[in-house]
Design an enzyme around this catalytic site. Structure first.
Site, PDB file in Angstrom:
ATOM      1  N   GLU A 145      58.288  -9.075 -88.237  1.00 29.91           N
ATOM      2  CA  GLU A 145      56.829  -8.584 -88.446  1.00 29.91           C
ATOM      3  C   GLU A 145      57.004  -6.894 -88.587  1.00 29.91           C
ATOM      4  O   GLU A 145      57.570  -6.347 -87.953  1.00 29.91           O
ATOM      5  CB  GLU A 145      55.908  -9.051 -87.324  1.00 29.91           C
ATOM      6  CG  GLU A 145      54.361  -8.476 -87.940  1.00 29.91           C
ATOM      7  CD  GLU A 145      53.255  -9.253 -86.990  1.00 29.91           C
ATOM      8  OE1 GLU A 145      53.685 -10.291 -86.720  1.00 29.91           O
ATOM      9  OE2 GLU A 145      52.282  -8.887 -86.792  1.00 29.91           O
ATOM     10  N   ASN A 188      53.277 -11.194 -81.294  1.00 29.45           N
ATOM     11  CA  ASN A 188      52.694 -12.544 -81.800  1.00 29.45           C
ATOM     12  C   ASN A 188      53.701 -13.540 -81.507  1.00 29.45           C
ATOM     13  O   ASN A 188      54.512 -14.143 -82.252  1.00 29.45           O
ATOM     14  CB  ASN A 188      52.226 -12.316 -83.195  1.00 29.45           C
ATOM     15  CG  ASN A 188      51.190 -11.238 -83.568  1.00 29.45           C
ATOM     16  OD1 ASN A 188      50.317 -11.187 -82.801  1.00 29.45           O
ATOM     17  ND2 ASN A 188      51.493 -10.637 -84.486  1.00 29.45           N
ATOM     18  N   GLU A 269      43.744 -10.210 -82.043  1.00 30.73           N
ATOM     19  CA  GLU A 269      44.019 -10.733 -83.648  1.00 30.73           C
ATOM     20  C   GLU A 269      44.485 -11.950 -83.470  1.00 30.73           C
ATOM     21  O   GLU A 269      45.228 -12.464 -83.939  1.00 30.73           O
ATOM     22  CB  GLU A 269      45.164  -9.776 -84.105  1.00 30.73           C
ATOM     23  CG  GLU A 269      44.907  -8.380 -84.251  1.00 30.73           C
ATOM     24  CD  GLU A 269      46.116  -7.502 -84.931  1.00 30.73           C
ATOM     25  OE1 GLU A 269      45.728  -6.362 -85.809  1.00 30.73           O
ATOM     26  OE2 GLU A 269      47.216  -7.838 -84.530  1.00 30.73           O
ATOM     27  N   ARG A 302      49.425  -5.653 -73.277  1.00 30.73           N
ATOM     28  CA  ARG A 302      48.785  -4.730 -74.437  1.00 30.73           C
ATOM     29  C   ARG A 302      47.211  -4.510 -74.277  1.00 30.73           C
ATOM     30  O   ARG A 302      46.850  -5.539 -73.977  1.00 30.73           O
ATOM     31  CB  ARG A 302      49.457  -5.289 -75.464  1.00 30.73           C
ATOM     32  CG  ARG A 302      50.623  -5.107 -75.601  1.00 30.73           C
ATOM     33  CD  ARG A 302      51.481  -5.822 -76.794  1.00 30.73           C
ATOM     34  NE  ARG A 302      51.397  -4.835 -78.139  1.00 30.73           N
ATOM     35  CZ  ARG A 302      50.983  -5.044 -79.291  1.00 30.73           C
ATOM     36  NH1 ARG A 302      50.064  -5.938 -79.459  1.00 30.73           N
ATOM     37  NH2 ARG A 302      51.006  -4.117 -80.300  1.00 30.73           N
ATOM     38  N   ARG A 313      35.624   0.243 -83.777  1.00 33.54           N
ATOM     39  CA  ARG A 313      37.092  -0.496 -83.332  1.00 33.54           C
ATOM     40  C   ARG A 313      37.858   0.584 -82.339  1.00 33.54           C
ATOM     41  O   ARG A 313      38.396   0.090 -81.505  1.00 33.54           O
ATOM     42  CB  ARG A 313      37.993  -0.799 -84.544  1.00 33.54           C
ATOM     43  CG  ARG A 313      39.335  -1.283 -84.108  1.00 33.54           C
ATOM     44  CD  ARG A 313      40.122  -1.785 -85.212  1.00 33.54           C
ATOM     45  NE  ARG A 313      41.552  -1.866 -85.155  1.00 33.54           N
ATOM     46  CZ  ARG A 313      42.545  -2.269 -86.063  1.00 33.54           C
ATOM     47  NH1 ARG A 313      41.905  -2.648 -87.459  1.00 33.54           N
ATOM     48  NH2 ARG A 313      43.667  -2.202 -85.817  1.00 33.54           N
ATOM     49  N   LYS A 337      48.615   1.779 -77.017  1.00 32.52           N
ATOM     50  CA  LYS A 337      49.115   2.214 -78.411  1.00 32.52           C
ATOM     51  C   LYS A 337      48.606   3.798 -78.379  1.00 32.52           C
ATOM     52  O   LYS A 337      47.669   4.065 -77.817  1.00 32.52           O
ATOM     53  CB  LYS A 337      48.509   1.584 -79.739  1.00 32.52           C
ATOM     54  CG  LYS A 337      49.082   0.145 -80.070  1.00 32.52           C
ATOM     55  CD  LYS A 337      48.738  -0.392 -81.393  1.00 32.52           C
ATOM     56  CE  LYS A 337      49.469  -1.708 -81.692  1.00 32.52           C
ATOM     57  NZ  LYS A 337      48.956  -2.419 -82.976  1.00 32.52           N
ATOM     58  N   ASP A 342      45.542   2.149 -84.930  1.00 32.83           N
ATOM     59  CA  ASP A 342      46.772   1.346 -85.238  1.00 32.83           C
ATOM     60  C   ASP A 342      47.890   2.140 -85.827  1.00 32.83           C
ATOM     61  O   ASP A 342      48.397   1.940 -87.043  1.00 32.83           O
ATOM     62  CB  ASP A 342      46.602  -0.056 -85.828  1.00 32.83           C
ATOM     63  CG  ASP A 342      47.642  -0.874 -85.817  1.00 32.83           C
ATOM     64  OD1 ASP A 342      48.697  -0.775 -84.916  1.00 32.83           O
ATOM     65  OD2 ASP A 342      47.485  -1.925 -86.703  1.00 32.83           O
ATOM     66  N   GLU A 364      52.734   2.870 -76.067  1.00 34.74           N
ATOM     67  CA  GLU A 364      53.423   2.122 -77.081  1.00 34.74           C
ATOM     68  C   GLU A 364      53.382   2.864 -78.555  1.00 34.74           C
ATOM     69  O   GLU A 364      52.434   3.238 -79.033  1.00 34.74           O
ATOM     70  CB  GLU A 364      52.691   0.766 -77.315  1.00 34.74           C
ATOM     71  CG  GLU A 364      53.510  -0.098 -78.344  1.00 34.74           C
ATOM     72  CD  GLU A 364      52.600  -1.446 -78.607  1.00 34.74           C
ATOM     73  OE1 GLU A 364      52.481  -2.254 -77.777  1.00 34.74           O
ATOM     74  OE2 GLU A 364      52.508  -1.851 -79.756  1.00 34.74           O
ATOM     75  N   GLU A 370      55.435   1.069 -90.351  1.00 33.43           N
ATOM     76  CA  GLU A 370      54.351   0.239 -91.058  1.00 33.43           C
ATOM     77  C   GLU A 370      53.647   0.852 -91.853  1.00 33.43           C
ATOM     78  O   GLU A 370      53.064   0.466 -92.855  1.00 33.43           O
ATOM     79  CB  GLU A 370      53.635  -0.573 -89.991  1.00 33.43           C
ATOM     80  CG  GLU A 370      52.717  -1.486 -90.447  1.00 33.43           C
ATOM     81  CD  GLU A 370      51.856  -2.225 -89.212  1.00 33.43           C
ATOM     82  OE1 GLU A 370      52.243  -2.071 -87.989  1.00 33.43           O
ATOM     83  OE2 GLU A 370      50.814  -3.073 -89.612  1.00 33.43           O
ATOM     84  N   TRP A 521      38.290  -4.296 -91.276  1.00 29.47           N
ATOM     85  CA  TRP A 521      39.497  -4.502 -92.001  1.00 29.47           C
ATOM     86  C   TRP A 521      39.483  -3.963 -93.371  1.00 29.47           C
ATOM     87  O   TRP A 521      40.458  -4.208 -94.159  1.00 29.47           O
ATOM     88  CB  TRP A 521      39.666  -5.987 -91.966  1.00 29.47           C
ATOM     89  CG  TRP A 521      40.398  -6.512 -90.564  1.00 29.47           C
ATOM     90  CD1 TRP A 521      40.699  -5.950 -89.416  1.00 29.47           C
ATOM     91  CD2 TRP A 521      40.551  -8.119 -90.269  1.00 29.47           C
ATOM     92  NE1 TRP A 521      41.155  -6.636 -88.627  1.00 29.47           N
ATOM     93  CE2 TRP A 521      41.070  -8.190 -88.941  1.00 29.47           C
ATOM     94  CE3 TRP A 521      40.454  -9.393 -90.952  1.00 29.47           C
ATOM     95  CZ2 TRP A 521      41.281  -9.234 -88.128  1.00 29.47           C
ATOM     96  CZ3 TRP A 521      41.184 -10.514 -90.304  1.00 29.47           C
ATOM     97  CH2 TRP A 521      41.392 -10.256 -88.867  1.00 29.47           C
TER      98      TRP A 521
END
Lengths: 678, 678
Positions: A145, A188, A269, A302, A313, A337, A342, A364, A370, A521
């Site tokens: 991922e 995940n 998620e 996490r 968010r 994070k 993100d 993190e 990404e 999103w």
């Protein structure tokens, strides 16, 4: 004509003077070394696999004086750190642990590679963090991922019988920069990773990694008891569930006695978690912590959670975790994070840092790019990591940086840790882009010593990976040190965030507005552009996310005049004609930022092309090719964002900048198939 | 902030102050004119359809003083020219022909549109050429060979019954710039055009065009007798064939009494011709000439021939036609493409000009941009046309320009003519690109008066088509006047030619090497690049095409030192390190030329964007969009050619120019489907 002859000469010489390189050696590159010192010039006592590795490195590569490797229990406070003292005829490396001696060996090899002085050394090293851990988001089917360097290094189907030589190379590379822990699988997580057959495979890797000082962790699926063993549920307060985890811990530690622990993504998620049963994150984490506690294992839990609520968010991790402060076991650490959204090219730091007063926190980061152009874009991330670590939260007064909050300086936790999502795959060069190796390197070096400067890290890395010729080092270092800001400029300047194309997060999609889905999103949720202005109002008049920051930051970020301009659209909805500090209005500033990003990448291309004579042809061509993609993508980003936002600003793109070459309507039609990245 | 307010104001005002325009009005645009003078302010005698048109134009658009239209047989020497004399209260237009009066009316309307003084006029105009003819390469199925503005204007299926209003608009536009003849169909001609049913359709168009002074010509297929009527062959010495053509001529002239004549492409690129029967071009042309002679018809016989021989293609037209000099009837004229290859962005002029001492010659230009970026690239072609017409052949001593050779000054032929392949289709704006209208306009104006400057033509056209505001006229004129050279720079500088992609001739394909086909259909044949250098050696050591030029040009072109550098690779194979006049070596010069082309187009984009307030939004956006394509294509050309030729030069692209963003291997894979252009 003089120049012409020189050119021709260069072209003729290249095939002979350079040998092709594929980047597989990473920064552990000793192009002119046939062998190191003889074994009798190494002084050490006892026998130990780690010491053997250290000796091998010396006999293979060390060109200098006699080396003494000395274990010294008096150095226990240095943890796995070490001291190096040298005269012209001897270097003494001392540590309380064998791994410290190996680290010391890599240290002197680095000095050799970077042509540093190796006489009269008097070095004392102590790592900034106890646990310096890579998170692999590798799936059991071999895909990764957010991986952009091919399939997973871990050949689960071949294990435990067939052993790839790269497992050891990987461990060696990590040891050389002080990384001492790895999470093997995706957050995940498939429940299968805890099956007996998979644990037997994991054991093989753990055995290979152990002499290099590396502990194995696993990501676990919270629903494992139910999925794997048919329990009625996975409720953390269910005794059967608790017993399941205790039994599983016992099984794991019988197989891997120094197993590190679990990394858990729960109720995030779509992943299962304790909230499925009305329990809290603390309930879930503690259950696992209790299971691992007898063996010294840790839980990294996490904080990346956001529910489909109307709440901003950016506020949600804080809202969920602050009420749980103090309720976690001492072998739980909350993994946060760096930013509250993100891994964007630039985010405000996560306000959860410092807000958990009685709970250990760790950062993190994401090494894999990404949101930074995958392995196509050159973006040196040390400046991003440093920007976060040096951010002052003011949680415990001025100077409460994230570094000091997490490294034990301000909070006396049982252990400290720092993590990052790896960018490593089976590509020959490990990371897809040759320069992405530098981000793996930078994370390791900063995890070891977060006071290193980005410049210093880049300098070391370039010299080790390419050459110490200053005609190469200086211009290439300039590229690296400015590269992340260039990406910010051509993707999301001034605090813009998350206007990426849906799903793959590669290209621009500021027009993205996914009706029927969660608002958060959709890119339009994040940029909030309209005829008045652009940006997300997180002040009191908006989501009031600024209130989650400690004074004086809440006031500072809450006031458009005192908000740093590189985050102005993160915290404010700013009128198009707002006057920026340089006198330009916001729209113009935005346009010039995008243009600056493009210009910089075009300059990187020029600089790199000039480096041809200093680099082997294979890596030269590879990087050259990626820079072409980066330039095209930068233009794509600039055109997409400026043409899209121009519909709201209704102002011309300043006429002195390069004009768009795309049509907005054409760009809207682009749908990339990004499957090939795995 | 001042600027910001101005911007906003501009954006708010645009919708109200500008009305959308689709370009259909061409240069006959009278945006603020509701009506012209009343009919009683027009003085004229007699009644005639052409005079009626002239009067209508005046009552619709003329804003000035009384106009007298006076036929005057004393002006016979002016042919269809005219005089204009004016005082403040009256303008008198005189001509020996009614069409001359209509031309005079368009002249004064042009003066009005360009805001020129209309008092105290004393103008005498006489056309440079008798026949000013457009060649339509329109097929009977509605497609257009090398057409980039949609399908054909001629709706053959609807004719003769249904009449498009555009037939008259087309005739009017041509008349307004003095074009007096058109070839309706493709030189690769279907025999069917000579069928009775098609002649009835042609008649309708001829009837519509006649009042506008326009004669119709047809392209004919040399094999028509055999194909249409089943004759045993189409041998020009066969009496039956000769009779067939005489009968056909009779039939045509019964239908269209003022029919202009035939255009013939014979024994060229697979077309049938007299050589199929061992006869010469003269045999073929004369047979047709004899058939049309009784009715005053002409034969335009194309010299565009090249056989699949080893001889340099650039020499072949000369080799075939010079031996036939003096053997053609006096109603035959040899139609010669401006260059000896095929309408390249720049060619040396065709050495056949002046070489036929006893045979009339005419130029064939190409308005449609087959080799100049189709209707995507802005390329104003007046400078190309002028460059050719002003070329001195030295055939009859110094000053023997192609203009003087073909306009009757040096050779006293029965009639003179000039032709060009049209760029007109059914697109609303006629030519695809709004600025391509200027090339239609420029050809007409130069056919009328070849001493006009490119600057003057551009100036007129801009004012008539857009606005006379100098803030618009000046920068846009700068774009136009430099545009053709920019295209040369980014496509084929320094005399490079025919390195286009096969078939469609749009993009670059310097690597094209079509094994098994004719060598002279491959780009590599034309650029001859190798490790030593690049260019086609046409000197004595090569094909010796230079020998076809009259002294001193044969020597001048034969010597690399005296060859104009913009043709150096046309005539010479030049070493990569050859020192150019500016001191750069050839490779560098080539690279900088390509870069200069790209830079110029980027500047055109900037300039055009600044013009937004002076143009209606519809045409502004259309041109803006095409310029984006042109920039992308220019980069494509530059990257493809430099990366390809670099393989031979083995030298770096100079580091101060924008770096390639493409990979050569990717560019080689591009296969465009260009079918949509028709």
């Amino acid at each position: 004509m003089q120049n012409f002859k020189a050119y021709v000469l260069i072209f003729l010489l290249i095939p002979f003077s350079m040998f092709a390189e594929d980047g597989s050696q990473l920064w552990l590159r000793f192009p002119n070394v046939k062998n190191g010192i003889s074994a009798d010039k190494i002084i050490s006592k006892g026998n130990n696999p780690t010491i053997e590795i250290a000796k091998n490195e010396l006999t293979n590569f060390w060109q200098g004086q006699t080396v003494e490797l000395r274990t010294d229990k008096a150095l226990k406070n240095q943890k796995d750190g070490y001291t190096i003292k040298s005269s012209s005829d001897k270097i003494t490396i001392s540590s309380s642990k064998e791994i410290g001696l190996l680290y010391g060996v890599y240290h002197i090899l680095r000095l050799q590679q970077t042509k540093s002085n190796i006489n009269n050394l008097n070095i004392t090293e102590k790592p900034s963090y106890d646990v310096r851990i890579l998170n692999h988001w590798d799936n059991l089917d071999g895909t990764i991922e957010r991986g952009y360097a091919g399939y997973s290094l871990w050949k689960w189907e071949d294990l435990p019988n067939k052993i790839s030589p790269r497992y050891k190379e990987y461990a060696r590379a990590n040891a050389s920069i002080g990384i001492n822990s790895v999470v093997l699988n995706n957050v995940n997580a498939s429940p299968n990773i805890l099956r007996k057959d998979y644990l037997d495979k994991v054991k093989v890797l753990a055995d290979i990694f152990r002499p290099y000082g590396i502990k194995v962790y696993l990501s676990v699926n919270f629903a494992s008891p139910k999925v794997l063993s048919g329990l009625e549920n996975s409720d953390p307060l269910n005794k059967n569930v608790q017993k399941w985890w205790k039994d599983k811990a016992s099984e794991i530690y019988q197989t891997i006695p120094d197993f590190g622990g679990f990394l858990v993504k729960a109720n995030s998620e779509g992943q299962p978690g304790p909230q499925d049963y009305g329990r809290t994150h603390a309930d879930g984490a503690n259950m696992m912590a209790d299971a691992l506690k007898p063996y010294g294992g840790n839980i990294m839990w996490r904080a990346f959670v956001y529910s489909p609520s109307k709440e901003d968010r950016a506020k949600q991790a804080y809202l969920e975790f602050v009420p749980l402060d103090g309720k976690f076991r001492d072998n739980v650490i909350v993994q946060i994070k760096n930013g509250p959204i993100d891994f964007q090219p630039r985010e405000a730091f996560n306000p959860l840092f410092g807000a958990l007063k009685k709970t250990p926190e760790m950062v993190e980061f994401q090494i894999t790019q990404e949101y930074l152009g995958f392995s196509n874009h050159l973006a040196f991330l040390a400046p991003l990591f440093k920007e976060v670590l040096d951010s002052d939260t003011y949680s415990d007064g001025k100077g409460s940086t994230i570094a000091k909050l997490t490294d034990g300086t301000l909070r006396k936790n049982k252990f400290t840790a720092i993590s990052a999502v790896a960018n490593i795959g089976e590509d020959k060069n490990w990371t897809g882009h040759h320069f992405a190796q530098a981000n793996w390197y930078a994370f390791g070096r900063l995890a070891w010593n977060h006071s290193l400067s980005s410049e210093q890290i880049a300098d070391e890395w370039i010299k080790m990976t390419f050459t110490d010729n200053q005609d190469f080092v200086k211009p290439v270092k300039d590229i690296m040190l400015t590269s992340r800001e260039s990406v910010v400029d051509y993707m999301m300047p001034l605090g813009l965030h998350h206007i990426f194309a849906s799903g793959h997060h590669y290209g621009p999609e500021p027009w993205g507005d996914y009706k029927g889905g969660r608002p958060d999103w959709s890119p339009v949720y994040y940029h909030q552009a309209n005829e008045k202005g652009i940006g997300f109002d997180r002040t009191k008049s908006g989501s009031n996310a600024v209130s989650q920051y400690f004074p004086p930051l809440d006031e500072l970020y809450g006031n458009i005049k005192t908000t740093p301009e590189n985050l102005i659209l993160w915290f404010h909805h700013v009128p198009w004609d707002y006057k920026m500090k340089d006198g330009k209005m916001l729209w113009e500033e935005l346009a010039y930022k995008y243009d600056s990003g493009v210009k910089n990448v075009r300059e990187y291309q020029k600089t790199w092309d000039k480096m041809q004579t200093y680099v082997d042809s294979e890596r030269f061509a590879h990087v050259q090719s990626r820079l072409k993609i980066q330039t095209k993508d930068a233009v794509w980003w600039k055109d997409a964002c400026l043409l899209y936002f121009q519909q709201f600003s209704k102002q011309p793109i300043p006429y002195d900048i390069e004009r768009p070459v795309h049509e907005l309507e054409d760009l809207k039609k682009i749908k990339l198939n990004m499957g090939h990245h795995n």
